[in-house]
Design an enzyme around this catalytic site. Structure first.
Site, PDB file in Angstrom:
ATOM      1  N   ASN A  50     -24.141 -88.203  -8.233  1.00  0.00           N
ATOM      2  CA  ASN A  50     -23.696 -87.113  -7.361  1.00  0.00           C
ATOM      3  C   ASN A  50     -24.884 -86.690  -6.510  1.00  0.00           C
ATOM      4  O   ASN A  50     -25.769 -85.985  -6.980  1.00  0.00           O
ATOM      5  CB  ASN A  50     -23.190 -85.946  -8.232  1.00  0.00           C
ATOM      6  CG  ASN A  50     -22.811 -84.735  -7.407  1.00  0.00           C
ATOM      7  OD1 ASN A  50     -22.717 -84.802  -6.177  1.00  0.00           O
ATOM      8  ND2 ASN A  50     -22.584 -83.603  -8.077  1.00  0.00           N
ATOM      9  N   TRP A  51     -24.880 -87.144  -5.255  1.00  0.00           N
ATOM     10  CA  TRP A  51     -26.030 -86.875  -4.383  1.00  0.00           C
ATOM     11  C   TRP A  51     -26.017 -85.440  -3.861  1.00  0.00           C
ATOM     12  O   TRP A  51     -26.982 -85.008  -3.225  1.00  0.00           O
ATOM     13  CB  TRP A  51     -26.044 -87.864  -3.205  1.00  0.00           C
ATOM     14  CG  TRP A  51     -26.278 -89.293  -3.590  1.00  0.00           C
ATOM     15  CD1 TRP A  51     -26.438 -89.794  -4.871  1.00  0.00           C
ATOM     16  CD2 TRP A  51     -26.381 -90.423  -2.708  1.00  0.00           C
ATOM     17  NE1 TRP A  51     -26.625 -91.158  -4.823  1.00  0.00           N
ATOM     18  CE2 TRP A  51     -26.605 -91.580  -3.512  1.00  0.00           C
ATOM     19  CE3 TRP A  51     -26.302 -90.576  -1.326  1.00  0.00           C
ATOM     20  CZ2 TRP A  51     -26.745 -92.845  -2.961  1.00  0.00           C
ATOM     21  CZ3 TRP A  51     -26.448 -91.844  -0.783  1.00  0.00           C
ATOM     22  CH2 TRP A  51     -26.673 -92.973  -1.588  1.00  0.00           C
ATOM     23  N   LYS A  52     -24.949 -84.728  -4.059  1.00  0.00           N
ATOM     24  CA  LYS A  52     -24.820 -83.342  -3.579  1.00  0.00           C
ATOM     25  C   LYS A  52     -25.183 -83.264  -2.083  1.00  0.00           C
ATOM     26  O   LYS A  52     -24.948 -84.208  -1.344  1.00  0.00           O
ATOM     27  CB  LYS A  52     -25.670 -82.388  -4.427  1.00  0.00           C
ATOM     28  CG  LYS A  52     -25.392 -82.553  -5.924  1.00  0.00           C
ATOM     29  CD  LYS A  52     -25.959 -81.436  -6.744  1.00  0.00           C
ATOM     30  CE  LYS A  52     -25.761 -81.732  -8.218  1.00  0.00           C
ATOM     31  NZ  LYS A  52     -26.145 -80.650  -9.088  1.00  0.00           N
ATOM     32  N   HIS A  60     -16.233 -79.538  -9.583  1.00  0.00           N
ATOM     33  CA  HIS A  60     -17.638 -79.419  -9.987  1.00  0.00           C
ATOM     34  C   HIS A  60     -17.986 -77.930 -10.132  1.00  0.00           C
ATOM     35  O   HIS A  60     -17.488 -77.102  -9.360  1.00  0.00           O
ATOM     36  CB  HIS A  60     -18.535 -80.089  -8.944  1.00  0.00           C
ATOM     37  CG  HIS A  60     -19.951 -80.231  -9.408  1.00  0.00           C
ATOM     38  ND1 HIS A  60     -20.843 -79.178  -9.366  1.00  0.00           N
ATOM     39  CD2 HIS A  60     -20.615 -81.282  -9.940  1.00  0.00           C
ATOM     40  CE1 HIS A  60     -22.011 -79.598  -9.858  1.00  0.00           C
ATOM     41  NE2 HIS A  60     -21.897 -80.866 -10.206  1.00  0.00           N
ATOM     42  N   GLU A  74     -20.424 -76.261  -9.212  1.00  0.00           N
ATOM     43  CA  GLU A  74     -20.938 -75.649  -7.977  1.00  0.00           C
ATOM     44  C   GLU A  74     -19.790 -75.302  -7.035  1.00  0.00           C
ATOM     45  O   GLU A  74     -19.846 -74.312  -6.302  1.00  0.00           O
ATOM     46  CB  GLU A  74     -21.960 -76.592  -7.317  1.00  0.00           C
ATOM     47  CG  GLU A  74     -23.259 -76.615  -8.120  1.00  0.00           C
ATOM     48  CD  GLU A  74     -24.046 -77.906  -8.011  1.00  0.00           C
ATOM     49  OE1 GLU A  74     -23.786 -78.717  -7.102  1.00  0.00           O
ATOM     50  OE2 GLU A  74     -24.949 -78.110  -8.862  1.00  0.00           O
ATOM     51  N   GLU A  76     -19.835 -81.037 -18.070  1.00  0.00           N
ATOM     52  CA  GLU A  76     -21.112 -80.628 -17.483  1.00  0.00           C
ATOM     53  C   GLU A  76     -21.375 -79.170 -17.838  1.00  0.00           C
ATOM     54  O   GLU A  76     -20.924 -78.253 -17.129  1.00  0.00           O
ATOM     55  CB  GLU A  76     -21.059 -80.761 -15.964  1.00  0.00           C
ATOM     56  CG  GLU A  76     -20.785 -82.164 -15.487  1.00  0.00           C
ATOM     57  CD  GLU A  76     -21.398 -82.410 -14.114  1.00  0.00           C
ATOM     58  OE1 GLU A  76     -22.253 -83.296 -14.008  1.00  0.00           O
ATOM     59  OE2 GLU A  76     -21.046 -81.689 -13.170  1.00  0.00           O
ATOM     60  N   GLY A 103     -29.129 -79.306 -13.294  1.00  0.00           N
ATOM     61  CA  GLY A 103     -30.282 -79.068 -12.420  1.00  0.00           C
ATOM     62  C   GLY A 103     -31.347 -78.189 -13.028  1.00  0.00           C
ATOM     63  O   GLY A 103     -32.260 -77.737 -12.341  1.00  0.00           O
ATOM     64  N   SER A 110     -28.694 -82.764 -16.261  1.00  0.00           N
ATOM     65  CA  SER A 110     -30.077 -83.220 -16.476  1.00  0.00           C
ATOM     66  C   SER A 110     -30.151 -84.506 -17.298  1.00  0.00           C
ATOM     67  O   SER A 110     -31.067 -84.671 -18.100  1.00  0.00           O
ATOM     68  CB  SER A 110     -30.912 -82.095 -17.107  1.00  0.00           C
ATOM     69  OG  SER A 110     -30.941 -80.974 -16.238  1.00  0.00           O
ATOM     70  N   GLY A 160     -26.996 -85.992 -11.319  1.00  0.00           N
ATOM     71  CA  GLY A 160     -27.382 -85.306 -10.089  1.00  0.00           C
ATOM     72  C   GLY A 160     -28.778 -85.728  -9.671  1.00  0.00           C
ATOM     73  O   GLY A 160     -28.985 -86.757  -9.042  1.00  0.00           O
ATOM     74  N   GLY A 161     -29.779 -84.937 -10.059  1.00  0.00           N
ATOM     75  CA  GLY A 161     -31.157 -85.148  -9.618  1.00  0.00           C
ATOM     76  C   GLY A 161     -31.645 -86.581  -9.788  1.00  0.00           C
ATOM     77  O   GLY A 161     -32.245 -87.152  -8.866  1.00  0.00           O
TER      78      GLY A 161
HETATM   79  C1  PEP Z   1     -24.387 -82.535 -11.488  1.00  0.00           C
HETATM   80  O1  PEP Z   1     -24.488 -81.540 -10.793  1.00  0.00           O
HETATM   81  O2  PEP Z   1     -23.332 -83.201 -11.465  1.00  0.00           O
HETATM   82  C2  PEP Z   1     -25.524 -82.871 -12.355  1.00  0.00           C
HETATM   83  C3  PEP Z   1     -25.283 -83.466 -13.486  1.00  0.00           C
HETATM   84  O3  PEP Z   1     -26.783 -82.525 -11.905  1.00  0.00           O
HETATM   85  P1  PEP Z   1     -28.192 -82.787 -12.650  1.00  0.00           P
HETATM   86  O4  PEP Z   1     -28.168 -84.192 -13.202  1.00  0.00           O
HETATM   87  O5  PEP Z   1     -29.222 -82.617 -11.592  1.00  0.00           O
HETATM   88  O6  PEP Z   1     -28.294 -81.780 -13.744  1.00  0.00           O
END
Ligand code: PEP
Length: 250
Positions: free
Chosen positions: A6-8, A92, A94, A164, A170, A210, A231-232
């Site tokens: 997920n590049w957001k 999601h 967010e 999640e 994040g 994470s 994500g990251g």
């Molecule tokens: C996400 O937002 O889908 C996610 C898992 O982010 P991160 O890996 O950065 O926690």
């Protein structure tokens, strides 16, 4: 197993092209592991063009539940299909936190995605306050039921759920493998009551929050963790591919 990035709202077009190209060029045969990249809308077509014909698929980060019409700034399921998307992330945290998404709106989107042959990746997860109050299972059950009640089982591989925990997204803080496994098993039992146990066994339940190369092996070796939503760590080809390799080992 499925690993989705997920590049957001990150990267510009050259960086997006470089990341997708580097993932495609350095990915060994992933075998049974599905690999999905979810860039921002503006890069979907370009990323699809780069990975088409490789084992990598493309997904969107959101969509609108209506077919078409006066919904300025929105994007439809058929538009996503027309630029090569196979998956779409829905609900999601967010989106729920900043854009007012509710279980009901997620449910409408799930139904619409399925009508168009997109695989929804339905995100659920509790906040830290809810976890500390001992309500994690209840929150997640309500979200699963709210998003999927009345939806017919779409078939093997046609529906994905992502657990999640909001406190792990994040933040660098990850649910321990045991904590994640407990909720994943709970989600699978909820799915078994909505559909049936046999069908629930075939729904990939991803962990997100994470996940990185250092913790991926331990998380992915849990019996009910069928992949990751990253994500990251999906913004660097090296770390994303290391997680894909962990999934191949699991
Ligand atoms: C996400 O937002 O889908 C996610 C898992 O982010 P991160 O890996 O950065 O926690």
């Amino acid at each position: 197993m499925l690993i989705a990035g997920n590049w957001k709202m990150n990267l510009d077009m050259p960086a997006a092209r470089q990341l997708a190209g580097s993932i495609r060029n350095n990915l060994e045969d992933p075998g049974q592991v599905q690999v999905v990249l979810c860039p921002p809308f503006a890069y979907l077509d370009a990323v699809y063009g780069l990975v088409h014909g490789s084992p990598v698929s493309v997904g969107a980060q959101n969509m609108h539940a209506e077919e078409s019409g006066a919904f300025t700034g929105e994007i439809s399921a058929s538009m996503l299909r027309s630029v090569g998307c196979s998956h779409v992330i829905l609900g999601h945290s967010e989106r729920r936190q900043y854009f007012g998404e509710t279980d009901a709106s997620v449910r409408d989107k799930v139904a619409q995605a399925l009508r168009h042959g997109l695989v929804p990746v339905v995100c659920v997860g509790e906040s830290l306050k809810e976890r500390d109050a001992g309500r994690a299972e209840k929150v997640v059950s309500d979200q699963i039921r709210g998003a999927l009640e009345g939806i017919e089982y779409p078939g093997k591989g046609r529906l994905v759920v992502a657990y999640e925990p909001v406190w792990a997204i994040g933040t660098g803080r990850t649910a321990s493998p045991g904590e994640a496994q407990a909720i994943h098993a709970h989600i699978r039992s909820e799915l078994a009551t909505l559909f049936n146990a046999g069908d629930a066994a075939h729904i990939n339940i991803l962990y997100g929050g994470s996940m990185k190369p250092e913790n991926a092996d331990a998380l992915l070796s849990e019996p009910d963790i069928d992949g990751g939503l990253i994500g990251g760590a999906s913004l660097q080809a090296e770390s994303f591919l290391a997680i894909v390799r962990a999934a191949m080992r699991a």
